[in-house]
Design a protein around this motif. Structure first.
Motif, PDB file in Angstrom:
ATOM      1  N   UNK A  89      -0.998  16.065  -8.234  1.00 46.22           N
ATOM      2  CA  UNK A  89      -1.472  16.081  -6.856  1.00 46.22           C
ATOM      3  C   UNK A  89      -0.454  15.544  -5.875  1.00 46.22           C
ATOM      4  N   UNK A  90      -0.654  15.890  -4.595  1.00 49.89           N
ATOM      5  CA  UNK A  90       0.151  15.358  -3.504  1.00 49.89           C
ATOM      6  C   UNK A  90      -0.644  14.249  -2.827  1.00 49.89           C
ATOM      7  N   UNK A  91      -0.003  13.141  -2.557  1.00 46.09           N
ATOM      8  CA  UNK A  91      -0.666  11.982  -1.971  1.00 46.09           C
ATOM      9  C   UNK A  91      -0.175  11.821  -0.536  1.00 46.09           C
ATOM     10  N   UNK A  92      -1.092  11.947   0.432  1.00 41.71           N
ATOM     11  CA  UNK A  92      -0.751  11.918   1.851  1.00 41.71           C
ATOM     12  C   UNK A  92      -1.113  10.561   2.440  1.00 41.71           C
ATOM     13  N   UNK A  93      -0.125   9.908   3.025  1.00 37.75           N
ATOM     14  CA  UNK A  93      -0.316   8.567   3.589  1.00 37.75           C
ATOM     15  C   UNK A  93      -0.195   8.610   5.110  1.00 37.75           C
ATOM     16  N   UNK A  94      -0.361   7.465   5.731  1.00 44.67           N
ATOM     17  CA  UNK A  94      -0.254   7.357   7.186  1.00 44.67           C
ATOM     18  C   UNK A  94       1.196   7.323   7.653  1.00 44.67           C
ATOM     19  N   UNK A  95       2.088   7.004   6.781  1.00 42.45           N
ATOM     20  CA  UNK A  95       3.516   6.976   7.083  1.00 42.45           C
ATOM     21  C   UNK A  95       4.220   8.056   6.271  1.00 42.45           C
ATOM     22  N   UNK A  96       5.174   8.734   6.891  1.00 40.08           N
ATOM     23  CA  UNK A  96       5.897   9.786   6.181  1.00 40.08           C
ATOM     24  C   UNK A  96       6.570   9.255   4.920  1.00 40.08           C
ATOM     25  N   UNK A  97       7.106   8.032   4.982  1.00 40.44           N
ATOM     26  CA  UNK A  97       7.837   7.484   3.848  1.00 40.44           C
ATOM     27  C   UNK A  97       6.925   6.954   2.750  1.00 40.44           C
ATOM     28  N   UNK A  98       5.630   6.892   2.997  1.00 42.31           N
ATOM     29  CA  UNK A  98       4.693   6.464   1.964  1.00 42.31           C
ATOM     30  C   UNK A  98       3.982   7.629   1.281  1.00 42.31           C
ATOM     31  N   UNK A  99       4.313   8.854   1.662  1.00 40.21           N
ATOM     32  CA  UNK A  99       3.788  10.006   0.936  1.00 40.21           C
ATOM     33  C   UNK A  99       4.387   9.992  -0.478  1.00 40.21           C
ATOM     34  N   UNK A 100       3.599  10.428  -1.439  1.00 36.55           N
ATOM     35  CA  UNK A 100       4.087  10.446  -2.817  1.00 36.55           C
ATOM     36  C   UNK A 100       3.360  11.539  -3.593  1.00 36.55           C
ATOM     37  N   UNK A 101       3.472  11.522  -4.903  1.00 41.12           N
ATOM     38  CA  UNK A 101       2.814  12.493  -5.770  1.00 41.12           C
ATOM     39  C   UNK A 101       2.171  11.764  -6.938  1.00 41.12           C
ATOM     40  N   UNK A 102       1.105  12.346  -7.460  1.00 35.64           N
ATOM     41  CA  UNK A 102       0.537  11.897  -8.717  1.00 35.64           C
ATOM     42  C   UNK A 102       1.049  12.806  -9.821  1.00 35.64           C
TER      43      UNK A 102
END
Length: 215
Positions: A89-102
């Motif tokens: 999965x794709x993990x969407x955060x409030x900050x661009x640099x905190x986006x990540x993946x599972x």
């Protein structure tokens, strides 16, 4: 918290160590969920990373190919690194640099070895069972000429490291007020309905009928 130590220093995960795991059962599970691995090695022309079909038996990962394969020849003469990754999965955060993946991933280090003729014939049957359990009982097995032109290699799973991430985003406190949608966009591997060849006049066996619902 992971309590199993890394098997060697080169398998110790240093970046994102909180996601590291070294348990053999997790290594085996990630390998078993794969049909393809990527193998990195080098030769006189530079570095290469080649995808190839794989399967597991016991505590070894197996691959196969033509006797003339450049990769197979190099793998018996040097250490290699095998990688497998499953994107969950794709993990969407409030900050661009905190986006990540599972994801679930494994890196395997070591040197491949060739198996003998009897082991080759037996483990290629296991490979067919990995692709479609029961299939090898319905089709022609490899003949002497085909087996003579094929090399089967295996690498031990003893020197391996996993990285796994699951769950939602990890936002910084100062970003919590940002009005953006946050969460996970999950991904799964989807099996779709079998498509019979136009020249096939045989009724679908159970492993074909059950393809979509198989775990």
């Amino acid at each position: 918290m992971n309590t199993t130590p890394p098997p060697t220093d080169r398998t110790r995960v240093r970046r994102g160590a909180a996601n590291a795991a070294y348990e053999p059962e997790l290594v085996r599970a990630i390998v078993d969920a794969a049909y393809i691995c990527h193998i990195a090695f080098s030769d006189g022309q530079g570095a290469h990373c080649i995808p190839t079909a794989c399967w597991r038996e016991g505590d070894h990962l197996y691959i196969h190919g033509s006797n003339g394969s450049r990769m197979l020849k190099q793998l018996m003469a040097q250490d290699a690194c095998v990688t497998i990754t499953h994107l969950d999965g794709l993990v969407l955060a409030r900050s661009a640099f905190n986006h990540t993946m599972n994801y679930r991933s494994v890196m395997i280090y070591g040197r491949f070895e060739a198996v003998g003729e009897a082991e080759q014939r037996r483990t290629l049957d296991a490979f067919m069972d990995h692709l479609a359990p029961g299939r090898r009982l319905e089709v022609r097995g490899g003949n002497d000429k085909e087996h003579a032109a094929t090399t089967v290699l295996r690498i031990p799973l003893a020197e391996a490291a996993c990285k796994v991430r699951s769950g939602g985003p990890e936002d910084d406190e100062e970003d919590m007020g940002i009005a953006a949608w946050v969460g996970e966009l999950p991904m799964v591997r989807l099996r779709t309905g079998p498509v019979a060849d136009a020249a096939c006049a045989v009724a679908a066996p159970a492993y074909v009928r059950d393809w979509v619902s198989a775990p």
